[in-house]
Design a protein around this motif. Structure first.
Motif, PDB file in Angstrom:
ATOM      1  N   VAL A  54      16.074  24.418 -20.614  1.00  0.00           N
ATOM      2  CA  VAL A  54      15.941  25.813 -21.062  1.00  0.00           C
ATOM      3  C   VAL A  54      15.455  26.692 -19.909  1.00  0.00           C
ATOM      4  CG1 VAL A  54      14.640  27.369 -22.575  1.00  0.00           C
ATOM      5  CG2 VAL A  54      15.593  25.260 -23.490  1.00  0.00           C
ATOM      6  N   PHE A  55      14.519  26.193 -19.113  1.00  0.00           N
ATOM      7  CA  PHE A  55      14.015  26.954 -17.959  1.00  0.00           C
ATOM      8  C   PHE A  55      15.140  27.243 -16.972  1.00  0.00           C
ATOM      9  CE2 PHE A  55      12.477  26.907 -13.549  1.00  0.00           C
ATOM     10  CZ  PHE A  55      11.588  27.970 -13.585  1.00  0.00           C
ATOM     11  N   ILE A  56      15.944  26.218 -16.677  1.00  0.00           N
ATOM     12  CA  ILE A  56      17.053  26.388 -15.729  1.00  0.00           C
ATOM     13  C   ILE A  56      18.066  27.397 -16.261  1.00  0.00           C
ATOM     14  CG2 ILE A  56      19.035  25.217 -14.663  1.00  0.00           C
ATOM     15  CD1 ILE A  56      17.303  22.656 -14.635  1.00  0.00           C
ATOM     16  N   VAL A  57      18.396  27.287 -17.548  1.00  0.00           N
ATOM     17  CA  VAL A  57      19.392  28.182 -18.153  1.00  0.00           C
ATOM     18  C   VAL A  57      18.896  29.629 -18.160  1.00  0.00           C
ATOM     19  CG1 VAL A  57      20.620  28.735 -20.283  1.00  0.00           C
ATOM     20  CG2 VAL A  57      20.446  26.363 -19.529  1.00  0.00           C
ATOM     21  N   ASN A  58      17.627  29.829 -18.486  1.00  0.00           N
ATOM     22  CA  ASN A  58      17.078  31.193 -18.496  1.00  0.00           C
ATOM     23  C   ASN A  58      17.119  31.822 -17.108  1.00  0.00           C
ATOM     24  OD1 ASN A  58      16.526  31.220 -21.224  1.00  0.00           O
ATOM     25  ND2 ASN A  58      14.433  30.514 -20.998  1.00  0.00           N
ATOM     26  N   LYS A  59      16.740  31.058 -16.103  1.00  0.00           N
ATOM     27  CA  LYS A  59      16.768  31.566 -14.724  1.00  0.00           C
ATOM     28  C   LYS A  59      18.204  31.821 -14.281  1.00  0.00           C
ATOM     29  CE  LYS A  59      14.943  30.662 -10.106  1.00  0.00           C
ATOM     30  NZ  LYS A  59      14.164  29.705  -9.259  1.00  0.00           N
ATOM     31  N   ALA A  60      19.106  30.924 -14.638  1.00  0.00           N
ATOM     32  CA  ALA A  60      20.511  31.092 -14.274  1.00  0.00           C
ATOM     33  C   ALA A  60      21.103  32.307 -14.969  1.00  0.00           C
ATOM     34  CB  ALA A  60      21.301  29.838 -14.660  1.00  0.00           C
ATOM     35  N   GLY A  61      20.655  32.589 -16.183  1.00  0.00           N
ATOM     36  CA  GLY A  61      21.155  33.748 -16.918  1.00  0.00           C
ATOM     37  C   GLY A  61      20.901  35.051 -16.181  1.00  0.00           C
ATOM     38  N   ASN A  62      19.736  35.175 -15.546  1.00  0.00           N
ATOM     39  CA  ASN A  62      19.421  36.372 -14.767  1.00  0.00           C
ATOM     40  C   ASN A  62      20.369  36.505 -13.579  1.00  0.00           C
ATOM     41  OD1 ASN A  62      17.230  37.003 -16.434  1.00  0.00           O
ATOM     42  ND2 ASN A  62      15.816  35.759 -15.226  1.00  0.00           N
ATOM     43  N   ASN A  63      20.650  35.370 -12.927  1.00  0.00           N
ATOM     44  CA  ASN A  63      21.562  35.397 -11.778  1.00  0.00           C
ATOM     45  C   ASN A  63      22.988  35.724 -12.204  1.00  0.00           C
ATOM     46  OD1 ASN A  63      19.655  34.714  -9.760  1.00  0.00           O
ATOM     47  ND2 ASN A  63      19.758  32.566 -10.349  1.00  0.00           N
ATOM     48  N   ILE A  64      23.403  35.214 -13.344  1.00  0.00           N
ATOM     49  CA  ILE A  64      24.752  35.502 -13.845  1.00  0.00           C
ATOM     50  C   ILE A  64      24.901  36.991 -14.143  1.00  0.00           C
ATOM     51  CG2 ILE A  64      26.293  35.163 -15.829  1.00  0.00           C
ATOM     52  CD1 ILE A  64      25.340  32.233 -15.867  1.00  0.00           C
ATOM     53  N   THR A  65      23.875  37.592 -14.721  1.00  0.00           N
ATOM     54  CA  THR A  65      23.905  39.032 -15.010  1.00  0.00           C
ATOM     55  C   THR A  65      24.048  39.833 -13.725  1.00  0.00           C
ATOM     56  OG1 THR A  65      22.536  38.749 -16.992  1.00  0.00           O
ATOM     57  CG2 THR A  65      22.623  40.953 -16.033  1.00  0.00           C
ATOM     58  N   GLN A  66      23.287  39.453 -12.703  1.00  0.00           N
ATOM     59  CA  GLN A  66      23.372  40.142 -11.408  1.00  0.00           C
ATOM     60  C   GLN A  66      24.760  39.993 -10.792  1.00  0.00           C
ATOM     61  OE1 GLN A  66      20.207  39.159  -8.640  1.00  0.00           O
ATOM     62  NE2 GLN A  66      18.741  38.886 -10.315  1.00  0.00           N
ATOM     63  N   LEU A  67      25.301  38.784 -10.863  1.00  0.00           N
ATOM     64  CA  LEU A  67      26.609  38.532 -10.253  1.00  0.00           C
ATOM     65  C   LEU A  67      27.723  39.255 -11.003  1.00  0.00           C
ATOM     66  CD1 LEU A  67      26.132  34.753  -9.443  1.00  0.00           C
ATOM     67  CD2 LEU A  67      26.454  36.587  -7.779  1.00  0.00           C
ATOM     68  N   ALA A  68      27.593  39.403 -12.303  1.00  0.00           N
ATOM     69  CA  ALA A  68      28.585  40.163 -13.068  1.00  0.00           C
ATOM     70  C   ALA A  68      28.565  41.626 -12.634  1.00  0.00           C
ATOM     71  CB  ALA A  68      28.298  40.049 -14.563  1.00  0.00           C
ATOM     72  N   TYR A  69      27.385  42.157 -12.414  1.00  0.00           N
ATOM     73  CA  TYR A  69      27.249  43.542 -11.938  1.00  0.00           C
ATOM     74  C   TYR A  69      27.848  43.696 -10.540  1.00  0.00           C
ATOM     75  CZ  TYR A  69      25.100  47.752 -10.040  1.00  0.00           C
ATOM     76  OH  TYR A  69      24.904  48.972  -9.433  1.00  0.00           O
ATOM     77  N   ILE A  70      27.606  42.712  -9.691  1.00  0.00           N
ATOM     78  CA  ILE A  70      28.141  42.753  -8.326  1.00  0.00           C
ATOM     79  C   ILE A  70      29.659  42.757  -8.338  1.00  0.00           C
ATOM     80  CG2 ILE A  70      28.402  41.358  -6.216  1.00  0.00           C
ATOM     81  CD1 ILE A  70      25.443  40.526  -6.652  1.00  0.00           C
ATOM     82  N   GLY A  71      30.260  41.949  -9.199  1.00  0.00           N
ATOM     83  CA  GLY A  71      31.718  41.914  -9.293  1.00  0.00           C
ATOM     84  C   GLY A  71      32.286  43.251  -9.741  1.00  0.00           C
ATOM     85  N   SER A  72      31.641  43.866 -10.719  1.00  0.00           N
ATOM     86  CA  SER A  72      32.107  45.168 -11.210  1.00  0.00           C
ATOM     87  C   SER A  72      31.939  46.246 -10.148  1.00  0.00           C
ATOM     88  CB  SER A  72      31.331  45.556 -12.479  1.00  0.00           C
ATOM     89  OG  SER A  72      31.582  44.633 -13.518  1.00  0.00           O
ATOM     90  N   ALA A  73      30.821  46.192  -9.414  1.00  0.00           N
ATOM     91  CA  ALA A  73      30.558  47.182  -8.372  1.00  0.00           C
ATOM     92  C   ALA A  73      31.566  47.069  -7.236  1.00  0.00           C
ATOM     93  CB  ALA A  73      29.133  47.014  -7.836  1.00  0.00           C
TER      94      ALA A  73
END
Length: 241
Positions: free
Chosen positions: A188-207
């Protein structure tokens, strides 16, 4: 010298109507008080621990590697300036890294579908579920120290409360417990931390697409890979359950 008395301990268990209802007829037929009925039922049960063929150690190792790799890609992508062709090259490299992370997770979770959970046992009432109230039945019974000692090490292995443990013994005809290992907590700790990175990377792709640095199909591939990684990570929590 007088023999040491085997003192008893009071055990309290709370049941919902749905959990208590299947036992009402048996209690009436036994002629016993509910406390004695449930005490005898607990002592008659033989709890076992789940033996899973799922390789949790291998899965945790893959999740650790995937989490670190995802964090690294997010850090590099966040710190890189938008500079035309140079950024395109880096972006495609990051996309390749993300694809590798996706493949790594697939080696331990070949499907994003979570494991099929066992259906809950019927509560014995053939009418509408709404016919049962939210009433709570609190039952207290005594176990001698010797009787309680039979369950002490099992309760410690599950890391649940004594009340929850004995309720599970009563509610399930063949109780099967899961041993607490800390595995799910780490996943759960790994998934929560990865979720933040996925959100950032999705924003980067759109930008990057908005700045016309990458084509629409590249952005789509980027987001598809992120969605797949997220689904695999979340499925991992279900397997860890």
């Amino acid at each position: 010298m007088a023999e040491k008395k085997n003192m008893s301990t009071v055990v309290g268990v709370r049941f919902t109507d749905a959990q208590y209802a299947p036992h009402e007829e048996a209690i009436a037929k036994s002629g016993l008080k509910p406390a004695r009925y449930f005490r005898d039922l607990v002592l008659s049960r033989s709890p076992t621990f789940e033996e899973s063929g799922f390789d949790k150690k291998r899965m945790l190792n893959a999740f650790e590697k995937a989490g670190h790799a995802l964090n690294r890609v997010a850090h590099l992508a966040n710190s890189a300036p938008y500079k035309g062709a140079l950024y395109q090259t880096k972006y495609l490299h990051w996309l390749s890294r993300l694809t590798s992370i996706q493949l790594l997770l697939h080696t331990v979770l070949p499907t994003t579908d979570p494991p099929i959970k066992a259906r809950a046992a019927h509560n014995g009432n053939r009418g509408s579920p709404g016919e049962l109230s939210n009433k709570i039945h609190a039952i207290y019974f005594r176990l001698t120290q010797d009787e309680l000692a039979q369950f002490d090490h099992l309760i410690k292995r599950t890391r649940c409360t004594a009340s929850a443990f004995f309720r599970a013994l009563i509610v399930n005809n063949k109780p099967v417990f899961k041993e607490f290992t800390g595995f799910k907590k780490r996943i759960v700790f790994i998934v929560n931390k990865a979720g933040n990175n996925i959100t950032q990377l999705a924003y980067i792709g759109s930008a990057a697409f908005d700045r016309a640095i990458i084509a629409g199909e590249v952005k789509a591939k980027w987001l598809d890979v992120l969605v797949s990684i997220e689904a695999l990570l979340l499925a991992g929590i279900e397997y860890a359950d």
